[in-house]
Each structure stands twice: as structure tokens, then as C-alpha cells.
Design a protein around this motif. Structure first.
Motif, PDB file in Angstrom:
ATOM      1  N   LYS A   1       0.828  -1.203   0.000  1.00  0.00           N
ATOM      2  CA  LYS A   1       0.000   0.000   0.000  1.00  0.00           C
ATOM      3  C   LYS A   1       0.863   1.254   0.000  1.00  0.00           C
ATOM      4  O   LYS A   1       0.607   2.203  -0.748  1.00  0.00           O
ATOM      5  N   VAL A   2       1.891   1.273   0.844  1.00  0.00           N
ATOM      6  CA  VAL A   2       2.789   2.427   0.895  1.00  0.00           C
ATOM      7  C   VAL A   2       3.512   2.590  -0.437  1.00  0.00           C
ATOM      8  O   VAL A   2       3.682   3.700  -0.956  1.00  0.00           O
ATOM      9  N   THR A   3       3.958   1.467  -1.013  1.00  0.00           N
ATOM     10  CA  THR A   3       4.695   1.525  -2.280  1.00  0.00           C
ATOM     11  C   THR A   3       3.829   2.069  -3.404  1.00  0.00           C
ATOM     12  O   THR A   3       4.296   2.874  -4.237  1.00  0.00           O
ATOM     13  N   VAL A   4       2.551   1.671  -3.446  1.00  0.00           N
ATOM     14  CA  VAL A   4       1.661   2.137  -4.509  1.00  0.00           C
ATOM     15  C   VAL A   4       1.487   3.653  -4.454  1.00  0.00           C
ATOM     16  O   VAL A   4       1.623   4.359  -5.466  1.00  0.00           O
ATOM     17  N   GLU A   5       1.213   4.186  -3.257  1.00  0.00           N
ATOM     18  CA  GLU A   5       1.040   5.641  -3.146  1.00  0.00           C
ATOM     19  C   GLU A   5       2.353   6.370  -3.381  1.00  0.00           C
ATOM     20  O   GLU A   5       2.379   7.456  -3.975  1.00  0.00           O
ATOM     21  N   GLN A   6       3.453   5.770  -2.930  1.00  0.00           N
ATOM     22  CA  GLN A   6       4.761   6.379  -3.164  1.00  0.00           C
ATOM     23  C   GLN A   6       5.034   6.524  -4.666  1.00  0.00           C
ATOM     24  O   GLN A   6       5.424   7.602  -5.144  1.00  0.00           O
ATOM     25  N   GLU A   7       4.827   5.446  -5.408  1.00  0.00           N
ATOM     26  CA  GLU A   7       5.073   5.503  -6.844  1.00  0.00           C
ATOM     27  C   GLU A   7       4.115   6.469  -7.538  1.00  0.00           C
ATOM     28  O   GLU A   7       4.510   7.183  -8.479  1.00  0.00           O
ATOM     29  N   GLU A   8       2.873   6.508  -7.069  1.00  0.00           N
ATOM     30  CA  GLU A   8       1.891   7.414  -7.672  1.00  0.00           C
ATOM     31  C   GLU A   8       2.310   8.866  -7.500  1.00  0.00           C
ATOM     32  O   GLU A   8       2.276   9.666  -8.448  1.00  0.00           O
ATOM     33  N   LYS A   9       2.723   9.215  -6.275  1.00  0.00           N
ATOM     34  CA  LYS A   9       3.133  10.592  -6.014  1.00  0.00           C
ATOM     35  C   LYS A   9       4.422  10.947  -6.738  1.00  0.00           C
ATOM     36  O   LYS A   9       4.571  12.049  -7.292  1.00  0.00           O
ATOM     37  N   VAL A  10       5.377  10.023  -6.742  1.00  0.00           N
ATOM     38  CA  VAL A  10       6.650  10.288  -7.427  1.00  0.00           C
ATOM     39  C   VAL A  10       6.425  10.489  -8.922  1.00  0.00           C
ATOM     40  O   VAL A  10       6.999  11.406  -9.550  1.00  0.00           O
ATOM     41  N   ASN A  11       5.603   9.636  -9.526  1.00  0.00           N
ATOM     42  CA  ASN A  11       5.326   9.773 -10.962  1.00  0.00           C
ATOM     43  C   ASN A  11       4.631  11.099 -11.270  1.00  0.00           C
ATOM     44  O   ASN A  11       4.920  11.757 -12.280  1.00  0.00           O
ATOM     45  N   TYR A  12       3.710  11.499 -10.390  1.00  0.00           N
ATOM     46  CA  TYR A  12       3.015  12.769 -10.607  1.00  0.00           C
ATOM     47  C   TYR A  12       3.988  13.945 -10.519  1.00  0.00           C
ATOM     48  O   TYR A  12       3.970  14.856 -11.361  1.00  0.00           O
ATOM     49  N   ILE A  13       4.864  13.949  -9.504  1.00  0.00           N
ATOM     50  CA  ILE A  13       5.825  15.055  -9.336  1.00  0.00           C
ATOM     51  C   ILE A  13       6.813  15.086 -10.494  1.00  0.00           C
ATOM     52  O   ILE A  13       7.184  16.160 -11.004  1.00  0.00           O
ATOM     53  N   ARG A  14       7.256  13.919 -10.934  1.00  0.00           N
ATOM     54  CA  ARG A  14       8.165  13.883 -12.078  1.00  0.00           C
ATOM     55  C   ARG A  14       7.489  14.388 -13.347  1.00  0.00           C
ATOM     56  O   ARG A  14       8.117  15.055 -14.192  1.00  0.00           O
ATOM     57  N   GLY A  15       6.198  14.109 -13.521  1.00  0.00           N
ATOM     58  CA  GLY A  15       5.468  14.650 -14.667  1.00  0.00           C
ATOM     59  C   GLY A  15       5.404  16.162 -14.628  1.00  0.00           C
ATOM     60  O   GLY A  15       5.582  16.849 -15.653  1.00  0.00           O
ATOM     61  N   LEU A  16       5.147  16.719 -13.407  1.00  0.00           N
ATOM     62  CA  LEU A  16       5.153  18.176 -13.276  1.00  0.00           C
ATOM     63  C   LEU A  16       6.535  18.748 -13.564  1.00  0.00           C
ATOM     64  O   LEU A  16       6.664  19.828 -14.166  1.00  0.00           O
ATOM     65  N   THR A  17       7.570  18.031 -13.121  1.00  0.00           N
ATOM     66  CA  THR A  17       8.935  18.496 -13.369  1.00  0.00           C
ATOM     67  C   THR A  17       9.207  18.599 -14.873  1.00  0.00           C
ATOM     68  O   THR A  17       9.826  19.565 -15.343  1.00  0.00           O
ATOM     69  N   ARG A  18       8.763  17.597 -15.616  1.00  0.00           N
ATOM     70  CA  ARG A  18       8.955  17.646 -17.065  1.00  0.00           C
ATOM     71  C   ARG A  18       8.187  18.820 -17.696  1.00  0.00           C
ATOM     72  O   ARG A  18       8.687  19.503 -18.587  1.00  0.00           O
ATOM     73  N   LYS A  19       6.951  19.064 -17.233  1.00  0.00           N
ATOM     74  CA  LYS A  19       6.170  20.178 -17.773  1.00  0.00           C
ATOM     75  C   LYS A  19       6.839  21.518 -17.485  1.00  0.00           C
ATOM     76  O   LYS A  19       6.926  22.396 -18.363  1.00  0.00           O
ATOM     77  N   TYR A  20       7.298  21.675 -16.226  1.00  0.00           N
ATOM     78  CA  TYR A  20       7.981  22.924 -15.879  1.00  0.00           C
ATOM     79  C   TYR A  20       9.295  23.058 -16.647  1.00  0.00           C
ATOM     80  O   TYR A  20       9.707  24.162 -17.028  1.00  0.00           O
ATOM     81  N   GLY A  21       9.948  21.946 -16.920  1.00  0.00           N
ATOM     82  CA  GLY A  21      11.183  21.988 -17.705  1.00  0.00           C
ATOM     83  C   GLY A  21      10.917  22.421 -19.135  1.00  0.00           C
ATOM     84  O   GLY A  21      11.677  23.231 -19.712  1.00  0.00           O
ATOM     85  N   ASP A  22       9.863  21.886 -19.729  1.00  0.00           N
ATOM     86  CA  ASP A  22       9.513  22.294 -21.094  1.00  0.00           C
ATOM     87  C   ASP A  22       9.157  23.780 -21.154  1.00  0.00           C
ATOM     88  O   ASP A  22       9.547  24.503 -22.098  1.00  0.00           O
TER      89      ASP A  22
END
Length: 377
Positions: free
Chosen positions: A224-245
């Protein structure tokens, strides 16, 4: 006569010290006993053997009084032993020969009798009942035993011999009974050790099952912890890519602006300035980009507390009496109605299951979709 005496000695039962009486049973060690004597020894060696209506319900064992060899009997007891017909026939022939013999059997009185210590020439021929010692006639008339009660030594001899024979028989029976009790105690010890090993194996199996449940629950909670961890990390990394672009587009716009500033021709400068200003306005706005709100990275809502469960595990023990088991069952049913899960252990204690469900999230946006908010310009 010596031959007859030797034969008679061979026909003496070691229990009753008398000549064998019919029927004579033969033991596995080839020694003989009167059936009655064998039955007495068997009963004395198996005092706790269950009986039903005077008959055995199971086999038993005793030891031969001559060689101490262990004799194992079936449910028929001593009646399952074979009769020694040869010895019985020899006894019949010996009795016939003794009765038909014209020569009187030698009496033990013909043997040399001990002499009195006080009257050297007098034989000891009477028994002082008062002092319990054999003495002579002169001691009764003139000596120390003149006021004592006396009896013929032959009658006292027979009485004491009978008492001694009975005592020996009783001691042999007691010894066999003690040996039987020792054998039963040794068997009980072996059974206790075997039962102890079996119960320890069962306890270990129950604890292994408990370990398996804990491992499975640990894996489930970690997942359960791993699922939410990966979900949040993937979301933040997606925002990072958008801000980078967006940053890359802004840098290109800045370079275009610097190049336009260097244009010396005013008309051409003005033609390029209008679209460039529009790009600058778009690049300066971040309203279309999401923002991660404060506390989004927090994972403290997965904190668990096993204090109550630890106390329950330390209280694991074996099952109590039936009354206590009923109380435990009632407590278990009440706990089930309240929603508290229990895990039964081999020891008999009920262990409450760990409250592994996390509390409500402390973050504002528990999922990436809810974490998005318009960025301020």
C-alpha cells in the motif's frame, strides 16, 4: 536315597517351596511353576491391570523368580501358558515310589543337633517361647529358663518355617509387583516424552502459521505504501517535465528578444516585436501548470502502532480448563461483533489482529489528480 532326595529338590516350586502341584506351567525360559503360584506372581506384578468380571481384558507381564526373565502374557494370563505334562508325570511317579518304598525317609532329627552352651553334654531340644531362643531341657529345669514358657522345638520349627516361607513368598510377590510398577513408570515416562515432542511440534507449527500471517500482512501494508509512493513520485516527475519544457520555451523567447533588441532597422524591429511580446506574455504565465500543495509529499498517515497487539502476543499461553475456554469463546464472539479480528494460536490465547488500516490522510491532495491547482501568474 540320595537320588530321590536330589530328584525331590528338582521338583520344588521356587515360590511356595513345596513340591509342584498340578497343573504345572512351563515359562518361556523353561522354568516351571505351579499354576496357582504363577497366577499369584502375575497378579502381584500387575496390580493396576484392568479386569472385567474376574477375567483379564488385556495382557500383562512378570519376571521369572528363578532367572528374572521377563514373561509376557496375553489376555488369557497364566492360563495361556503350556502345562508341563512331563514334570507332572515325574511327580506322580515320585509320589508312588515314595509311598511304596519300604525304607523310611531319613528324618532331619538324625542330623547332628547343636549342643547347649551352658550344659555342654545336653542337646538343644526345646524352644523358649518367652525369650524366643532354642535351649535344652536342663536349662528349663535348673537354668535360666526354668520360669519361661517352652514348646517342642519340632512344632516351633514347623511354625517358623511356614512363617519364613510365607515371608519369602510375600517378598517375591512384592519384588515382582515393584518391578511391574517400575516397568509401568518407565513406560509412562516414555509416553510423556513422546507426547511432549509431539506437542512441541504442534506448537511450532502454530507459531509458523502465525509468522506466515504476519509476513503476509507486512507485505500487504508495504505494498500500500509503495503504490502511493510511486503514484506521487510519478506525478511530481510529470510536473517536473512540464515545468522543464516551459522553462526551455522561456529561454528560447529570451534569446529571440535579445536578438530583436539588436535589430537596427526600426520598421523591421516593430514587425518582430508584436509576436515576440505575445510569446513573452504567454511564457510569463504559469496558470496552465499545476502546483504541488504543501504537505503533498507527507506519508505519515501510514504510521502504525502495535502496542496492543504486542501485549496480546506476550499474553499467548496454552488453553485453560473448559470453563476458561468458554469464557475465551464468549470474549472472541464479542470481539468479532465489535469488528476486532482475532488470530487463534496453538497456545489457546486469542491474539487481536493488528489495526493496519491507516488513518485518514493528513495531506490536502492524496492523489495526483486532486493535487493539481491553477498556478498563479
Amino acid at each position: 536315597m540320595n537320588t530321590m532326595e536330589n530328584l525331590e529338590k528338582q521338583l520344588i516350586c521356587p515360590i511356595c517351596l513345596e513340591m509342584f502341584t498340578k497343573p504345572v506351567v512351563i515359562l518361556p525360559c523353561q522354568h516351571n511353576l505351579c499354576r496357582k503360584c504363577a497366577n499369584d506372581v502375575f497378579q502381584a506384578s500387575n496390580p493396576y491391570l484392568p479386569t472385567r468380571s474376574g477375567s483379564l481384558t488385556s495382557g500383562g507381564r512378570f519376571r521369572c523368580p528363578s532367572c528374572r526373565h521377563e514373561v509376557v502374557l496375553d489376555r488369557h494370563g497364566v492360563y495361556g501358558l503350556q502345562r508341563n505334562l512331563l514334570v507332572e508325570n515325574i511327580i506322580d511317579m515320585f509320589k508312588q515310589e515314595s509311598s511304596s518304598s519300604s525304607k523310611p525317609a531319613p528324618e532331619r532329627t538324625e542330623e547332628v543337633s547343636p549342643m547347649c552352651d551352658v550344659h555342654k553334654e545336653e542337646k538343644i531340644n526345646i524352644y523358649c517361647v518367652t525369650h524366643g531362643v532354642p535351649t535344652c531341657s536342663m536349662c528349663k529345669v535348673f537354668g535360666d529358663h526354668k520360669d519361661c514358657e517352652v514348646a517342642p522345638i519340632s512344632s516351633v520349627y514347623q511354625t517358623k518355617k511356614t512363617e519364613l516361607s510365607d515371608g519369602i513368598t510375600m517378598m517375591v510377590g512384592n519384588n515382582d509387583r515393584m518391578q511391574g510398577i517400575i516397568s509401568q513408570l518407565e513406560e509412562a515416562c516414555r509416553v510423556v516424552e513422546e507426547n511432549g515432542r509431539r506437542q512441541k511440534t504442534l506448537v511450532c507449527e502454530k507459531f509458523d502459521q502465525l509468522y506466515s500471517i504476519l509476513e503476509e500482512k507486512k507485505k500487504e501494508m508495504s505494498q500500500k505504501v509503495t503504490v502511493e509512493q510511486e503514484e506521487k513520485v510519478n506525478y511530481i516527475r510529470g510536473l517536473t517535465r512540464k515545468y522543464g519544457d516551459h522553462l526551455e520555451e522561456s529561454c528560447k523567447t529570451v534569446e529571440m528578444g535579445i536578438q530583436t533588441m539588436e535589430e537596427p532597422e526600426m520598421a523591421l524591429f516593430l514587425q518582430n516585436t508584436k509576436p515576440l511580446l505575445e510569446k513573452i506574455a504567454v511564457a510569463s504565465s504559469t496558470a496552465h501548470l499545476d502546483k504541488v500543495e504543501r504537505g503533498y509529499e507527507n506519508m505519515d498517515h501510514y504510521t502504525v502502532e502495535f502496542k496492543r497487539e504486542g501485549m496480546a502476543l506476550r499474553g499467548i499461553d496454552f488453553l485453560q480448563d473448559e470453563d476458561d475456554e468458554d469464557d475465551l469463546d464468549e470474549d472472541g464472539e464479542a470481539g468479532a461483533e465489535e469488528g476486532d479480528g482475532t488470530q487463534t494460536v496453538s497456545g489457546g490465547s486469542a491474539v487481536p489482529a493488528a489495526s493496519v488500516q491507516p488513518p485518514p490522510p493528513q495531506q490536502i491532495n492524496p492523489s495526483p489528480s486532486a493535487a493539481k491547482s491553477p498556478a498563479s501568474t
